[in-house]
Design a protein around this motif. Structure first.
Motif, PDB file in Angstrom:
ATOM      1  N   PHE A  81       0.495  -1.129   3.919  1.00 43.19           N
ATOM      2  CA  PHE A  81       1.771  -1.386   3.260  1.00 43.19           C
ATOM      3  C   PHE A  81       1.644  -0.969   1.810  1.00 43.19           C
ATOM      4  O   PHE A  81       0.591  -1.151   1.189  1.00 43.19           O
ATOM      5  CB  PHE A  81       2.119  -2.882   3.366  1.00 43.19           C
ATOM      6  N   ASP A  82       2.686  -0.393   1.255  1.00 42.85           N
ATOM      7  CA  ASP A  82       2.651   0.070  -0.119  1.00 42.85           C
ATOM      8  C   ASP A  82       2.756  -1.124  -1.053  1.00 42.85           C
ATOM      9  O   ASP A  82       3.824  -1.688  -1.276  1.00 42.85           O
ATOM     10  CB  ASP A  82       3.803   1.045  -0.377  1.00 42.85           C
ATOM     11  N   LEU A  83       1.600  -1.554  -1.607  1.00 41.44           N
ATOM     12  CA  LEU A  83       1.554  -2.724  -2.469  1.00 41.44           C
ATOM     13  C   LEU A  83       2.042  -2.441  -3.889  1.00 41.44           C
ATOM     14  O   LEU A  83       2.136  -3.338  -4.705  1.00 41.44           O
ATOM     15  CB  LEU A  83       0.130  -3.286  -2.522  1.00 41.44           C
ATOM     16  N   SER A  84       2.385  -1.178  -4.196  1.00 45.59           N
ATOM     17  CA  SER A  84       2.834  -0.855  -5.542  1.00 45.59           C
ATOM     18  C   SER A  84       4.233  -1.392  -5.834  1.00 45.59           C
ATOM     19  O   SER A  84       4.656  -1.368  -6.982  1.00 45.59           O
ATOM     20  CB  SER A  84       2.804   0.672  -5.737  1.00 45.59           C
ATOM     21  N   ILE A  85       4.943  -1.856  -4.847  1.00 42.05           N
ATOM     22  CA  ILE A  85       6.273  -2.423  -5.115  1.00 42.05           C
ATOM     23  C   ILE A  85       6.167  -3.771  -5.819  1.00 42.05           C
ATOM     24  O   ILE A  85       7.134  -4.234  -6.411  1.00 42.05           O
ATOM     25  CB  ILE A  85       7.099  -2.586  -3.816  1.00 42.05           C
ATOM     26  N   PHE A  86       4.985  -4.396  -5.798  1.00 42.47           N
ATOM     27  CA  PHE A  86       4.801  -5.678  -6.480  1.00 42.47           C
ATOM     28  C   PHE A  86       4.479  -5.507  -7.953  1.00 42.47           C
ATOM     29  O   PHE A  86       4.470  -6.457  -8.706  1.00 42.47           O
ATOM     30  CB  PHE A  86       3.695  -6.490  -5.799  1.00 42.47           C
ATOM     31  N   VAL A 108      -2.202 -12.973   3.467  1.00 41.75           N
ATOM     32  CA  VAL A 108      -1.025 -12.096   3.599  1.00 41.75           C
ATOM     33  C   VAL A 108      -1.299 -10.758   2.928  1.00 41.75           C
ATOM     34  O   VAL A 108      -0.987  -9.692   3.493  1.00 41.75           O
ATOM     35  CB  VAL A 108       0.226 -12.788   3.004  1.00 41.75           C
ATOM     36  N   PHE A 109      -1.876 -10.774   1.721  1.00 45.44           N
ATOM     37  CA  PHE A 109      -2.172  -9.510   1.046  1.00 45.44           C
ATOM     38  C   PHE A 109      -3.226  -8.699   1.790  1.00 45.44           C
ATOM     39  O   PHE A 109      -3.143  -7.471   1.849  1.00 45.44           O
ATOM     40  CB  PHE A 109      -2.589  -9.747  -0.403  1.00 45.44           C
ATOM     41  N   ILE A 110      -4.204  -9.352   2.378  1.00 48.05           N
ATOM     42  CA  ILE A 110      -5.194  -8.627   3.187  1.00 48.05           C
ATOM     43  C   ILE A 110      -4.525  -7.993   4.400  1.00 48.05           C
ATOM     44  O   ILE A 110      -4.784  -6.835   4.748  1.00 48.05           O
ATOM     45  CB  ILE A 110      -6.345  -9.566   3.594  1.00 48.05           C
ATOM     46  N   PHE A 111      -3.621  -8.740   5.035  1.00 47.71           N
ATOM     47  CA  PHE A 111      -2.893  -8.187   6.178  1.00 47.71           C
ATOM     48  C   PHE A 111      -2.048  -6.986   5.758  1.00 47.71           C
ATOM     49  O   PHE A 111      -2.030  -5.958   6.443  1.00 47.71           O
ATOM     50  CB  PHE A 111      -2.017  -9.273   6.806  1.00 47.71           C
ATOM     51  N   LEU A 112      -1.343  -7.107   4.628  1.00 55.54           N
ATOM     52  CA  LEU A 112      -0.520  -5.992   4.155  1.00 55.54           C
ATOM     53  C   LEU A 112      -1.388  -4.779   3.808  1.00 55.54           C
ATOM     54  O   LEU A 112      -0.991  -3.632   4.030  1.00 55.54           O
ATOM     55  CB  LEU A 112       0.311  -6.417   2.942  1.00 55.54           C
ATOM     56  N   PHE A 113      -2.566  -5.018   3.261  1.00 58.72           N
ATOM     57  CA  PHE A 113      -3.475  -3.916   2.956  1.00 58.72           C
ATOM     58  C   PHE A 113      -3.976  -3.241   4.228  1.00 58.72           C
ATOM     59  O   PHE A 113      -4.106  -2.021   4.291  1.00 58.72           O
ATOM     60  CB  PHE A 113      -4.655  -4.440   2.123  1.00 58.72           C
TER      61      PHE A 113
END
Length: 94
Positions: free
Chosen positions: A87-92, A78-83
């Motif tokens: 997708f802005d991963l800084s919200i995590f 999922v994280f690879i797909f979001l990357f």
């Protein structure tokens, strides 16, 4: 009319000429290799009973290491797909 009725398949009871049974069953019967370990394979015909037995099997015979491994694999994918979709991963992170 043949439109509303479907034909039944023919069943043949073939038994080999030179085969001795010895209580082993039919060698031409196709069986899944995990059927003897599953409780979901059986005589239950309705779908509700199949889901109930599958849920009970999952609750009582689950392998925690395998479940955690699958969970980690899914999270990484999922994280690879979001990357990949930027997708802005800084919200995590805070």
């Amino acid at each position: 009319m043949g439109i509303f009725k479907t034909r039944k398949n023919k069943k043949f009871s073939y038994s080999p000429r030179y085969w001795d049974d010895n209580g082993e069953g039919n060698p031409y019967q196709i069986e899944n290799r995990f059927d003897k370990f599953r409780s979901t394979v059986g005589k239950t015909n309705n779908i509700k009973d199949k889901f109930k037995t599958a849920w009970e099997e999952l609750r009582h015979d689950s392998d925690r290491k395998a479940n955690r491994r699958i969970l980690w694999i899914v999270l990484i994918l999922v994280f690879i797909f979001l990357f990949l979709i930027d997708f802005d991963l800084s919200i995590f992170t805070s």
